[in-house]
Design an enzyme around this catalytic site. Structure first.
Site, PDB file in Angstrom:
ATOM      1  N   ASN A   7       0.882  -1.169   0.000  1.00  0.00           N
ATOM      2  CA  ASN A   7       0.000   0.000   0.000  1.00  0.00           C
ATOM      3  C   ASN A   7       0.918   1.216   0.000  1.00  0.00           C
ATOM      4  OD1 ASN A   7      -1.867   1.968   0.448  1.00  0.00           O
ATOM      5  ND2 ASN A   7      -2.816   1.005   2.229  1.00  0.00           N
ATOM      6  N   ARG A  66      -2.343  -2.120  -3.762  1.00  0.00           N
ATOM      7  CA  ARG A  66      -3.593  -1.396  -3.547  1.00  0.00           C
ATOM      8  C   ARG A  66      -3.561  -0.140  -4.408  1.00  0.00           C
ATOM      9  NH1 ARG A  66      -6.080  -0.094   1.949  1.00  0.00           N
ATOM     10  NH2 ARG A  66      -8.061   0.722   1.279  1.00  0.00           N
ATOM     11  N   HIS A 155     -12.877   2.713  -0.553  1.00  0.00           N
ATOM     12  CA  HIS A 155     -12.907   1.705   0.521  1.00  0.00           C
ATOM     13  C   HIS A 155     -13.581   0.422   0.060  1.00  0.00           C
ATOM     14  CE1 HIS A 155     -12.760   4.849   4.026  1.00  0.00           C
ATOM     15  NE2 HIS A 155     -11.554   4.425   3.712  1.00  0.00           N
ATOM     16  N   ARG A 216     -10.700  14.965   6.785  1.00  0.00           N
ATOM     17  CA  ARG A 216     -11.509  15.362   5.622  1.00  0.00           C
ATOM     18  C   ARG A 216     -12.897  15.821   6.058  1.00  0.00           C
ATOM     19  NH1 ARG A 216     -10.531  10.078   2.211  1.00  0.00           N
ATOM     20  NH2 ARG A 216      -8.827   9.656   3.642  1.00  0.00           N
ATOM     21  N   GLU A 358      -8.109  -5.812   4.748  1.00  0.00           N
ATOM     22  CA  GLU A 358      -7.967  -5.426   3.346  1.00  0.00           C
ATOM     23  C   GLU A 358      -6.774  -6.122   2.688  1.00  0.00           C
ATOM     24  OE1 GLU A 358      -8.339  -1.450   5.070  1.00  0.00           O
ATOM     25  OE2 GLU A 358      -9.278  -0.892   3.175  1.00  0.00           O
TER      26      GLU A 358
END
Ligand code: AMP
Length: 376
Positions: A7, A66, A155, A216, A358
């Site tokens: 990642n 990813r 996601h 965010r 993940e």
């Protein structure tokens, strides 16, 4: 097969090395060999050098990457070839904060392991089933068709994993359930999964839309943003940075982007921190209500991500005033500590915590792409 999952972000490279096989997937016995997080102090090649130093003599057969944005084209994971690389590069226009770093990771890993197979696993892919009423914005139609301004959702790897895991725990397939999955971590999103298909999700054209997040802003009237640019004369880049990095829990509370710190300050009576916690929970609750309406009910509500998995207080606050929706928590189950998937509410809509994995899903997709076997 030993799969290195990478990642590659702007400030760090996270990695996990998994041993997996079709038999291990079927038996749920894939093994995590090693994991780590390398700060990207210098360039990406240097960061990968550190990763391979950490791995020492361990061999790597394949690499799963990813990739945040796969646009409308990538509806599943794929083996990386020159066309895929070019597409990831071109999609950098839609995800300038993510795709260029992801691609740099792919290229550095290829330089390091030229004979290994490399697979791209996209955060957007699971949402390719969104219907047009959910992915279109109310802009002139050409903005959708020509400029590709639409909801993509993110996601997806996490929403896909926890929905699969929930069904697997029940000995069934995802196609048999209507699920609402809440990924609440530093980034946050909710997803409505109707009989196996993502039909709506709170993140949009970028990962900025929807819930209040660590840094965010989530939903903001586009008019307010334009006001800052046209009336206050802030530069678009400044505003972009403010929305992505200075807002959310961090900007509202003035304390931190970490929910634990904000909760501590709220408990000590600090009003901005209390507002941040309250807004965070209120917004998740609103989206849950919206997705119950979108699917005419749900067969389960699932929490995951750092906050969703670890904060009973936040889960309880989200699930307060939801009794008429069939959502009520079992206080003892909600507060019991566990790292396992577990049921925490027994109302009409059962509530679950399912820890996300993940990297495991990326490792499995990498194997499946290489062996050309169907994805779950
Ligand atoms: P993630 O992005 O999924 O790794 O989630 C990271 C976030 O989870 C952190 O920023 C924390 O705010 C939050 N978190 C982790 N543990 C807890 C906890 N016990 N209570 C509340 N928030 C937590």
């Amino acid at each position: 097969m030993k799969v290195l999952v990478l990642n590659s972000g702007s400030s760090s490279v996270k990695y996990e090395l998994w041993e997996t096989s079709p038999e291990a997937i079927a038996a749920n016995s894939d093994t995590l060999i090693k994991r780590g997080n390398v700060e990207r102090v210098d360039d990406i090649d240097q960061a990968l050098h550190t990763v391979f130093d950490d791995l020492g003599a361990l061999s790597v057969d394949a690499v799963g990457h990813r990739i945040v944005h796969g646009g409308a084209k990538y509806t599943a994971s794929v083996l990386v070839d020159a066309q895929v690389e070019k597409d990831i590069e071109d999609l950098g226009e839609l995800a300038p904060l993510h795709n260029p770093h992801n691609l740099a990771g792919v290229r550095a890993a290829q330089r390091r392991l030229p004979s290994a197979r490399h697979v791209a696993v996209f955060d957007t892919a699971f949402h390719h089933t969104l219907p047009q009423i959910a992915y279109a914005y109310g802009l002139p139609f050409e903005y959708l068709t020509e400029r590709k301004i639409r909801r993509y959702g993110f996601h997806g790897i996490s929403h896909r994993y926890v929905s699969w895991k929930f069904a697997e725990l029940h000995g069934k397939s995802r196609e048999q359930y209507r699920l609402i999955t809440c990924h609440l971590g530093n980034g946050c999103s909710v997803c409505a999964i109707e009989y196996g298909k993502s039909i709506d999700t709170s993140m949009g054209f970028t990962p900025l839309e929807g819930l209040l997040m660590g840094t965010r802003a989530g939903d903001v009237d586009a008019g307010a943003i334009l006001h800052l640019i046209t009336q206050d004369r802030q530069s678009p880049l400044e505003v972009l940075k403010m929305l992505n990095s200075e807002s959310g829990l961090k900007g509202l509370s003035g304390v931190s982007n970490d929910m634990r710190d904000v909760q501590k300050h709220a408990a000590a009576g600090e009003p901005r921190s209390q507002l941040s916690v309250d807004m965070f929970c209120y917004r998740v609750r609103k989206y849950i209500g919206a997705y119950l309406a979108a699917m005419d009910g749900a067969d389960a509500l699932i929490f995951t991500g750092g906050i969703g998995e670890n904060s009973p207080e936040i889960r309880a606050q989200i699930c307060s005033k939801t009794a008429s929706l069939g959502i009520s928590l079992d206080a003892a189950a909600n507060t019991a500590k566990s790292g396992e998937p577990r049921q925490i509410g027994h109302g009409r809509v059962p509530v679950w915590v399912v820890p996300t994995q993940e990297e495991l899903l990326i490792a499995r997709d990498t194997l499946r792409c290489i062996l050309n076997i169907p994805h779950e």
